[in-house]
Design an enzyme around this catalytic site. Structure first.
Site, PDB file in Angstrom:
ATOM      1  N   GLU A 278       0.823  -1.204   0.000  1.00 16.61           N
ATOM      2  CA  GLU A 278       0.000   0.000   0.000  1.00 16.61           C
ATOM      3  C   GLU A 278       0.861   1.259   0.000  1.00 16.61           C
ATOM      4  O   GLU A 278       0.564   2.235  -0.700  1.00 16.61           O
ATOM      5  CB  GLU A 278      -0.918  -0.020   1.219  1.00 16.61           C
ATOM      6  CG  GLU A 278      -2.067   0.977   1.170  1.00 16.61           C
ATOM      7  CD  GLU A 278      -3.039   0.735   2.303  1.00 16.61           C
ATOM      8  OE1 GLU A 278      -4.214   0.424   2.028  1.00 16.61           O
ATOM      9  OE2 GLU A 278      -2.626   0.840   3.476  1.00 16.61           O
ATOM     10  N   LYS A 363     -15.720  -9.836   7.558  1.00 10.09           N
ATOM     11  CA  LYS A 363     -14.624 -10.651   7.037  1.00 10.09           C
ATOM     12  C   LYS A 363     -15.128 -11.994   6.511  1.00 10.09           C
ATOM     13  O   LYS A 363     -14.514 -12.597   5.633  1.00 10.09           O
ATOM     14  CB  LYS A 363     -13.570 -10.876   8.122  1.00 10.09           C
ATOM     15  CG  LYS A 363     -12.756  -9.635   8.487  1.00 10.09           C
ATOM     16  CD  LYS A 363     -11.808  -9.261   7.375  1.00 10.09           C
ATOM     17  CE  LYS A 363     -10.936  -8.067   7.762  1.00 10.09           C
ATOM     18  NZ  LYS A 363     -10.037  -7.660   6.651  1.00 10.09           N
ATOM     19  N   GLU A 371     -13.623 -13.229  -6.137  1.00  8.64           N
ATOM     20  CA  GLU A 371     -12.288 -12.863  -6.626  1.00  8.64           C
ATOM     21  C   GLU A 371     -11.180 -13.200  -5.640  1.00  8.64           C
ATOM     22  O   GLU A 371      -9.987 -13.043  -5.965  1.00  8.64           O
ATOM     23  CB  GLU A 371     -12.242 -11.372  -6.970  1.00  8.64           C
ATOM     24  CG  GLU A 371     -12.449 -10.417  -5.807  1.00  8.64           C
ATOM     25  CD  GLU A 371     -13.889 -10.022  -5.588  1.00  8.64           C
ATOM     26  OE1 GLU A 371     -14.125  -8.967  -4.957  1.00  8.64           O
ATOM     27  OE2 GLU A 371     -14.786 -10.758  -6.055  1.00  8.64           O
ATOM     28  N   CYS A 520     -10.901  -1.792  14.436  1.00  7.01           N
ATOM     29  CA  CYS A 520     -11.131  -3.225  14.637  1.00  7.01           C
ATOM     30  C   CYS A 520     -11.326  -3.593  16.105  1.00  7.01           C
ATOM     31  O   CYS A 520     -11.969  -4.603  16.410  1.00  7.01           O
ATOM     32  CB  CYS A 520      -9.961  -4.023  14.068  1.00  7.01           C
ATOM     33  SG  CYS A 520      -9.798  -3.861  12.281  1.00  7.01           S
TER      34      CYS A 520
END
Length: 590
Positions: A278, A363, A371, A520
């Site tokens: 990233e 998740k 994909e 999270c």
């Protein structure tokens, strides 16, 4: 400040404080089933009743403002009996299959009934019709258990601005759910699971996949591998009565081995991998824009949070090019386990069963996306929430608090402190800046103890600016550039930030978005009840985990460097593009 009296004792509180809040500050617990801290106070459940001198009827404390001179009674006979009747009436209409409900001993209605001394039901109410909705991979709804507290409606509408759930019909016929009584898969739902986190009973919960994992562990033909997300280590202990924010990384690893997993890996490894990919992607976009004069999609948004990804696919498909093409750390780990690790142990991808333990119900959906199979098989086979892992450890008869610590396995078990803080809102941004700044300048990020404090904490939208000076020759085009970044957590805040960007009211280079409040650590699959106090405790633990490590930057992780040397080649290279990156697609909003 005003003076009030609670149960014949004087207290001073700030003007505007509700009676419920005032009692909490005084150390008095008032039960409630509809109240949501800082979000909802509607007095719907009537469980929080109190008596106030001079007021004829009992009042709902969550919506009653405290006034100067007010005398409040929270524990007299009238109050106790009224609360008891209210809860008995709720129980009379509630499908009380407590013996087999996954919320048994974790149910707020059950707990309040016990605390009020309810041992038998004096009323027999009509039960709502059972309507089981298992239409999504992540969540299951059972309307017969619903007590119409509207918490799920509020968190979906106000906190997440998605509005997948609404009260349908009126009076006794009222049901909470998607429009026209249809399944969640027929409406715009990002499967974030915040509804399951705030539901006080078992009306909405994560889809339980523990049986699938036990079956895999019992299959001698499978190599069963597990990865654990950064946020799990600061929350799993709560499933066993430990204080929020207790770090249990080593105990968790030991428990997973005792359960029979063949390898225990750390999602921190793939979080470091995410930063490498990233960060390189962001720097490449900046080079293309500033040096080559190309039209580039900026700001670049993080892509770690699957609820956020779905939100963009539904609501802002024209901005999908702004999303990083990086898969989430979960999916990167799945691809690496079924290729890189599989080669090392001489296995085929379909001979490995990959389990993720995540703080997030979305998740589950992400792992099932078509994909996500770059290994030639489904990269992640099953996703367990923190709550599901807690149940499995209990089923295995493991005394979790008494476990010794152990370390995770190589070559995918080492993570930096930068990866730990992925669990917190602002953590992905800080981790990326630690690496990007050092690559650009050859020096450490110039913040005390490497913490970018402006983007930390529980503020909904946070911003920071860093002026880049003293660049290495390769990145000289960034000399003097002021990098502008922003962080948002919860989708309502993300929406507000996007609208600000679209209106031209703010310009950023890089934006982090997390679906759930606090990031999270406040995920929809975490132990209940998750308040700001609990979020703060978990965040503090995560920062302590980071600060306790010698390795605190993703690009210095030796196992990451080894993976690039032996297998991936380089960030954004052909192999990493094939395994670690993806595309996202517009979805029709219903």
């Amino acid at each position: 400040m005003i003076e009030i009296t609670i149960d014949n004792k004087p207290f001073t509180v700030e003007e505007g404080t509700t009676v419920l809040e005032a009692c909490k500050q005084a150390g008095i617990n008032i039960p409630t089933l509809c109240y949501l801290e800082k979000v909802q106070a509607i007095g719907a459940c009537r469980v929080c009743l109190v008596e106030i001198d001079g007021v004829k009827d009992l009042v709902a404390s969550c919506v009653m403002p405290a006034t100067d001179g007010m005398k409040i009674h929270t524990n007299n006979r009238r109050v106790r009996e009224a609360r008891k009747v209210v809860v008995e009436l709720l129980l009379s209409e509630h499908e009380g299959d407590c013996k087999t409900c996954d919320r048994n001993e974790d149910c707020e209605l059950q707990s309040i009934a016990r605390d009020l001394g309810i041992r038998e039901l004096r009323y027999e109410g009509e039960k709502a019709p059972r309507c089981q909705d298992a239409s999504t991979i992540a969540l299951v709804r059972n309307s017969a258990k619903c007590i119409s507290c509207r918490r799920c409606v509020t968190v979906c509408t106000v906190t997440q601005s998605v509005s997948a759930l609404f009260p349908q019909s009126r009076g006794f016929k009222t049901t909470i759910g998607p429009a026209f009584g249809k399944g969640l898969n027929t409406v715009t739902c990002v499967q974030c699971g915040q509804c399951s986190l705030v539901c006080p009973v078992g009306a909405i919960s994560e889809r339980d996949q523990t049986a699938e994992v036990w079956a895999a562990l019992d299959d001698p033909g499978l190599t069963v591998v597990v990865q654990t997300a950064p946020a799990i280590r600061a929350a799993l202990g709560e499933c066993f009565g430990m204080e929020p924010g207790t770090l249990v990384t080593g105990k968790m690893t030991t428990a997973l081995r005792r359960m029979g997993f063949d390898a225990v890996f750390d999602t921190n490894f793939s979080a470091d991998l995410t930063i490498m990919e990233e960060g390189t992607e962001l720097l490449t976009r900046l080079k293309n824009a500033l040096v080559d004069g190309e039209e580039v999609a900026l700001p670049m948004f993080t892509s770690c949070s699957p609820g956020w990804i779905q939100f963009m696919e539904y609501y802002y498909p024209d901005m999908l090019p702004n999303l990083s093409t990086c898969k989430s750390p979960q999916q990167m780990m799945g691809a690496m386990v079924k290729t890189y690790y599989a080669q090392k142990i001489g296995k085929k991808p379909d001979e490995i069963f990959m389990v993720s333990v995540m703080p997030c119900t979305a998740k589950k959906y992400e792992a099932a996306r078509p994909e996500m199979n770059s290994s030639g098989a489904q990269d992640v086979d099953v996703v367990l929430t923190t709550r599901e892992l807690g149940r499995m450890i209990t089923q295995a008869g493991i005394d979790f608090p008494a476990l010794e610590d152990s370390a995770m396995d190589a070559p995918l078990g080492l993570g930096s402190g930068a990866a730990d803080i992925f669990a917190n809102s602002g953590g992905v941004m800080e981790a990326a800046l630690r690496t990007a700044y050092e690559i650009i300048t050859g020096r450490e990020l110039p913040f005390d103890n490497l913490h970018v404090t402006p983007v930390a904490g529980l503020d909904g939208i946070k911003e920071a600016e860093i002026t880049i000076e003293g660049t290495v020759p390769e990145w000289s085009f960034l000399e003097g550039v002021t990098a502008k970044v922003a962080v948002a957590h919860s989708l309502a805040n993300a929406r507000a930030l996007i609208e600000k960007i679209r209106a031209g009211e703010a310009v950023y280079h890089f934006v982090e978005v997390m679906t759930c409040p606090g990031g999270c650590i406040g995920g929809g699959g975490q132990p209940r009840i998750t308040t700001d106090e609990v979020r703060q405790a978990r965040m503090k633990a995560i920062y302590a985990e980071d600060e306790g490590k010698t390795l605190r930057k993703s690009h210095t992780n030796p196992q990451i460097l080894q993976a690039y040397e032996e297998f991936l080649g380089k960030p954004l290279g052909h192999k990493s593009h094939e395994l670690l990156h993806t595309k996202y697609f517009e979805k029709e909003r219903v």
